[in-house]
Design a protein around this motif. Structure first.
Motif, PDB file in Angstrom:
ATOM      1  N   MET A  41       0.837  -1.207   0.000  1.00  0.00           N
ATOM      2  CA  MET A  41       0.000   0.000   0.000  1.00  0.00           C
ATOM      3  C   MET A  41       0.876   1.263   0.000  1.00  0.00           C
ATOM      4  SD  MET A  41      -2.900  -1.405  -0.254  1.00  0.00           S
ATOM      5  CE  MET A  41      -3.969   0.025  -0.232  1.00  0.00           C
ATOM      6  N   ARG A  42       1.890   1.258   0.865  1.00  0.00           N
ATOM      7  CA  ARG A  42       2.808   2.413   0.932  1.00  0.00           C
ATOM      8  C   ARG A  42       3.456   2.678  -0.412  1.00  0.00           C
ATOM      9  NH1 ARG A  42       4.801   0.545   5.647  1.00  0.00           N
ATOM     10  NH2 ARG A  42       6.700  -0.291   4.749  1.00  0.00           N
ATOM     11  N   ASN A  43       3.819   1.590  -1.111  1.00  0.00           N
ATOM     12  CA  ASN A  43       4.507   1.737  -2.399  1.00  0.00           C
ATOM     13  C   ASN A  43       3.546   1.809  -3.581  1.00  0.00           C
ATOM     14  OD1 ASN A  43       7.040   1.824  -1.196  1.00  0.00           O
ATOM     15  ND2 ASN A  43       7.364  -0.371  -1.363  1.00  0.00           N
ATOM     16  N   ASN A  44       2.257   1.844  -3.274  1.00  0.00           N
ATOM     17  CA  ASN A  44       1.254   2.048  -4.321  1.00  0.00           C
ATOM     18  C   ASN A  44       1.229   0.910  -5.346  1.00  0.00           C
ATOM     19  OD1 ASN A  44      -0.804   3.576  -5.454  1.00  0.00           O
ATOM     20  ND2 ASN A  44       0.580   4.863  -6.665  1.00  0.00           N
ATOM     21  N   VAL A  45       1.507  -0.322  -4.882  1.00  0.00           N
ATOM     22  CA  VAL A  45       1.589  -1.490  -5.770  1.00  0.00           C
ATOM     23  C   VAL A  45       0.232  -2.192  -5.863  1.00  0.00           C
ATOM     24  CG1 VAL A  45       2.642  -3.777  -6.098  1.00  0.00           C
ATOM     25  CG2 VAL A  45       4.040  -1.864  -5.264  1.00  0.00           C
ATOM     26  N   ARG A  46      -0.164  -2.489  -7.076  1.00  0.00           N
ATOM     27  CA  ARG A  46      -1.419  -3.218  -7.307  1.00  0.00           C
ATOM     28  C   ARG A  46      -1.106  -4.662  -7.667  1.00  0.00           C
ATOM     29  NH1 ARG A  46      -4.853  -3.353 -12.027  1.00  0.00           N
ATOM     30  NH2 ARG A  46      -3.628  -1.705 -12.996  1.00  0.00           N
ATOM     31  N   VAL A  47      -1.729  -5.601  -6.965  1.00  0.00           N
ATOM     32  CA  VAL A  47      -1.482  -7.020  -7.225  1.00  0.00           C
ATOM     33  C   VAL A  47      -2.535  -7.578  -8.170  1.00  0.00           C
ATOM     34  CG1 VAL A  47      -1.307  -9.325  -6.188  1.00  0.00           C
ATOM     35  CG2 VAL A  47      -0.337  -7.343  -5.000  1.00  0.00           C
ATOM     36  N   ASN A  48      -2.072  -8.363  -9.122  1.00  0.00           N
ATOM     37  CA  ASN A  48      -2.943  -8.994 -10.101  1.00  0.00           C
ATOM     38  C   ASN A  48      -2.492 -10.452 -10.263  1.00  0.00           C
ATOM     39  OD1 ASN A  48      -4.925  -8.853 -12.333  1.00  0.00           O
ATOM     40  ND2 ASN A  48      -3.122  -9.192 -13.610  1.00  0.00           N
ATOM     41  N   LEU A  49      -3.411 -11.323 -10.609  1.00  0.00           N
ATOM     42  CA  LEU A  49      -3.086 -12.726 -10.762  1.00  0.00           C
ATOM     43  C   LEU A  49      -3.323 -13.195 -12.178  1.00  0.00           C
ATOM     44  CD1 LEU A  49      -2.237 -14.606  -8.349  1.00  0.00           C
ATOM     45  CD2 LEU A  49      -3.301 -12.459  -7.645  1.00  0.00           C
ATOM     46  N   ILE A  50      -2.395 -14.013 -12.707  1.00  0.00           N
ATOM     47  CA  ILE A  50      -2.673 -14.676 -13.974  1.00  0.00           C
ATOM     48  C   ILE A  50      -2.503 -16.177 -13.771  1.00  0.00           C
ATOM     49  CG2 ILE A  50      -2.051 -12.687 -15.419  1.00  0.00           C
ATOM     50  CD1 ILE A  50       0.592 -14.091 -16.065  1.00  0.00           C
ATOM     51  N   LYS A  65      -9.168 -17.254  -1.983  1.00  0.00           N
ATOM     52  CA  LYS A  65      -9.661 -16.191  -1.106  1.00  0.00           C
ATOM     53  C   LYS A  65      -8.544 -15.197  -0.802  1.00  0.00           C
ATOM     54  CE  LYS A  65     -12.302 -15.654   3.211  1.00  0.00           C
ATOM     55  NZ  LYS A  65     -11.332 -15.197   4.223  1.00  0.00           N
ATOM     56  N   ALA A  66      -7.376 -15.717  -0.450  1.00  0.00           N
ATOM     57  CA  ALA A  66      -6.243 -14.843  -0.102  1.00  0.00           C
ATOM     58  C   ALA A  66      -5.864 -13.947  -1.279  1.00  0.00           C
ATOM     59  CB  ALA A  66      -5.045 -15.684   0.343  1.00  0.00           C
ATOM     60  N   ILE A  67      -5.776 -14.527  -2.467  1.00  0.00           N
ATOM     61  CA  ILE A  67      -5.324 -13.719  -3.611  1.00  0.00           C
ATOM     62  C   ILE A  67      -6.413 -12.747  -4.074  1.00  0.00           C
ATOM     63  CG2 ILE A  67      -3.610 -15.427  -4.368  1.00  0.00           C
ATOM     64  CD1 ILE A  67      -5.437 -16.337  -6.547  1.00  0.00           C
ATOM     65  N   GLU A  68      -7.670 -13.172  -3.945  1.00  0.00           N
ATOM     66  CA  GLU A  68      -8.752 -12.258  -4.335  1.00  0.00           C
ATOM     67  C   GLU A  68      -8.816 -11.068  -3.385  1.00  0.00           C
ATOM     68  OE1 GLU A  68     -12.107 -14.901  -4.741  1.00  0.00           O
ATOM     69  OE2 GLU A  68     -11.398 -15.556  -6.732  1.00  0.00           O
ATOM     70  N   GLU A  69      -8.614 -11.340  -2.087  1.00  0.00           N
ATOM     71  CA  GLU A  69      -8.588 -10.244  -1.108  1.00  0.00           C
ATOM     72  C   GLU A  69      -7.401  -9.323  -1.353  1.00  0.00           C
ATOM     73  OE1 GLU A  69     -10.922 -12.525   2.563  1.00  0.00           O
ATOM     74  OE2 GLU A  69      -8.818 -11.891   2.826  1.00  0.00           O
ATOM     75  N   GLY A  70      -6.246  -9.927  -1.619  1.00  0.00           N
ATOM     76  CA  GLY A  70      -5.038  -9.132  -1.887  1.00  0.00           C
ATOM     77  C   GLY A  70      -5.218  -8.232  -3.096  1.00  0.00           C
ATOM     78  N   ALA A  71      -5.830  -8.800  -4.144  1.00  0.00           N
ATOM     79  CA  ALA A  71      -6.073  -8.016  -5.361  1.00  0.00           C
ATOM     80  C   ALA A  71      -7.082  -6.901  -5.074  1.00  0.00           C
ATOM     81  CB  ALA A  71      -6.568  -8.930  -6.481  1.00  0.00           C
ATOM     82  N   GLU A  72      -8.110  -7.252  -4.313  1.00  0.00           N
ATOM     83  CA  GLU A  72      -9.169  -6.290  -3.983  1.00  0.00           C
ATOM     84  C   GLU A  72      -8.610  -5.119  -3.165  1.00  0.00           C
ATOM     85  OE1 GLU A  72     -12.285  -6.295  -4.995  1.00  0.00           O
ATOM     86  OE2 GLU A  72     -12.913  -4.574  -3.760  1.00  0.00           O
ATOM     87  N   GLU A  73      -7.804  -5.460  -2.143  1.00  0.00           N
ATOM     88  CA  GLU A  73      -7.285  -4.415  -1.259  1.00  0.00           C
ATOM     89  C   GLU A  73      -6.295  -3.479  -1.953  1.00  0.00           C
ATOM     90  OE1 GLU A  73      -7.385  -6.072   3.245  1.00  0.00           O
ATOM     91  OE2 GLU A  73      -6.591  -7.452   1.760  1.00  0.00           O
ATOM     92  N   VAL A 114      -6.941  -0.113  -5.591  1.00  0.00           N
ATOM     93  CA  VAL A 114      -6.949   1.358  -5.639  1.00  0.00           C
ATOM     94  C   VAL A 114      -5.571   1.919  -6.015  1.00  0.00           C
ATOM     95  CG1 VAL A 114      -8.807   1.669  -3.967  1.00  0.00           C
ATOM     96  CG2 VAL A 114      -6.452   1.498  -3.151  1.00  0.00           C
ATOM     97  N   ASN A 115      -4.535   1.083  -5.918  1.00  0.00           N
ATOM     98  CA  ASN A 115      -3.169   1.575  -6.145  1.00  0.00           C
ATOM     99  C   ASN A 115      -2.897   1.803  -7.632  1.00  0.00           C
ATOM    100  OD1 ASN A 115      -2.787   1.459  -3.419  1.00  0.00           O
ATOM    101  ND2 ASN A 115      -1.757  -0.526  -3.443  1.00  0.00           N
ATOM    102  N   SER A 116      -2.119   2.852  -7.905  1.00  0.00           N
ATOM    103  CA  SER A 116      -1.899   3.243  -9.301  1.00  0.00           C
ATOM    104  C   SER A 116      -0.441   3.132  -9.710  1.00  0.00           C
ATOM    105  CB  SER A 116      -2.368   4.687  -9.489  1.00  0.00           C
ATOM    106  OG  SER A 116      -1.687   5.525  -8.563  1.00  0.00           O
ATOM    107  N   GLY A 117       0.398   2.548  -8.838  1.00  0.00           N
ATOM    108  CA  GLY A 117       1.822   2.399  -9.165  1.00  0.00           C
ATOM    109  C   GLY A 117       2.086   1.101  -9.907  1.00  0.00           C
ATOM    110  N   MET A 118       3.182   0.446  -9.558  1.00  0.00           N
ATOM    111  CA  MET A 118       3.565  -0.783 -10.251  1.00  0.00           C
ATOM    112  C   MET A 118       2.492  -1.864 -10.123  1.00  0.00           C
ATOM    113  SD  MET A 118       7.058  -3.030  -9.832  1.00  0.00           S
ATOM    114  CE  MET A 118       6.551  -3.983  -8.408  1.00  0.00           C
ATOM    115  N   VAL A 119       2.264  -2.568 -11.221  1.00  0.00           N
ATOM    116  CA  VAL A 119       1.387  -3.741 -11.186  1.00  0.00           C
ATOM    117  C   VAL A 119       2.256  -4.962 -10.924  1.00  0.00           C
ATOM    118  CG1 VAL A 119      -0.187  -5.223 -12.492  1.00  0.00           C
ATOM    119  CG2 VAL A 119      -0.302  -2.739 -12.763  1.00  0.00           C
TER     120      VAL A 119
END
Ligand code: V0D
Length: 247
Positions: free
Chosen positions: A103-112, A124-132, A135-140
């Motif tokens: 969150m501090r580094n503005n990183v957005r997590v995505n799964l493939i 559940k863990a990865i969906e929550e991580g992606a959801e939380e 909002v971040n607009s930095g590195m994906v």
């Protein structure tokens, strides 16, 4: 932290305006790293998570737009069940410890990958991580999980067949149309692929997407991969691009 001359030189010589936008990494060699030290394989994976943390930090600091990490392949299910179970505990642990920094580094997590075949608690863990982090607009930060490239391509073909049969799309598609059916839909192809541990294979990773990528092989096992290796890979990538530009 100590910064050696090599790292400083690389830092100064990397052109921040010409970074690879998308870096993909095959994180290989945790087991061998552990074996060489007489440690249990688990310890290699645990150390591998540390390297993920450092690499995410470095990539984000450097200004990489997309970082894709190959965490678990469809072939990895063949490993001993205790090891698969341990690996499947890592995504949840990862978010427990890393979420504040992501969150501090503005990183957005995505799964493939094929998420539907993952254990429910992992999903559940990865969906929550992606959801939380959405909002971040930095590195994906893209984790490839239960990913296999040939099965991805076959899935895409079957989806196209279904849509043609249902009359949803026309019967002829081009390369651009095709990419919309891959897990990586909407994500630009990697500019640079890094594989650790000295193996020089693609191993069913992003076969379609790596068509024009620069490849870089690091001679260290994943737990020993550090900022300097990432900088070396990026620097070498820029040298190749510059040479290419002169022709
Ligand atoms: C072990 C080295 C992070 C490679 C890194 C389930 C193999 C550590 C994740 C992770 C693994 C995945 C998804 C996510 C958040 C974190 C991870 C696995 C293995 C396989 F949303 N590290 N990591 N996943 N290792």
């Amino acid at each position: 932290m100590e910064v050696d001359l090599k790292e400083q030189e690389l830092n100064e010589n990397i052109d921040r305006g010409k970074l690879p936008a998308h870096v993909a990494i095959i994180m290989d060699g945790n087991g061998r790293w552990a074996a060489e030290r007489g440690l249990p394989r688990k310890e290699g994976h645990r150390q591998g998570v540390e390297t993920v943390r450092n690499t995410v930090r470095c990539g984000s600091d450097l200004g990489i737009e997309i970082l894709t990490l190959f965490a678990f392949s469809t072939e990895n299910w063949q490993r001993p069940s205790w090891e698969v179970n341990y690996l499947m505990s890592l995504p949840e642990k990862y978010f427990q410890t890393e979420l504040p920094e992501l969150m501090r580094n503005n990183v957005r997590v995505n799964l493939i990958g094929e998420k539907s075949k993952l254990p429910a608690k992992v999903r559940k863990a990865i969906e929550e991580g992606a959801e939380e982090t959405k909002v971040n607009s930095g590195m994906v930060l893209n984790f490839a999980l239960n990913y296999g490239s040939r099965s991805e391509i076959i899935m895409a073909v079957n989806r196209i067949i279904d849509e043609v049969a249902a009359g949803k799309i026309k019967e002829k598609i081009d390369e651009r149309d095709f990419t919309r059916y891959l897990y990586t839909a909407g994500i630009p192809d990697p500019d640079l692929l890094i594989r650790t541990s000295g193996e020089k294979r693609i191993s069913n990773f992003l076969l379609w997407q790596l068509a024009y990528s620069e490849l870089w092989f690091a001679d260290v096992y994943w737990p020993d991969f550090s900022r300097i290796h990432l900088l070396e890979a990026v620097y070498d990538y820029q040298l190749r691009k510059r040479r290419f530009g002169k022709v």
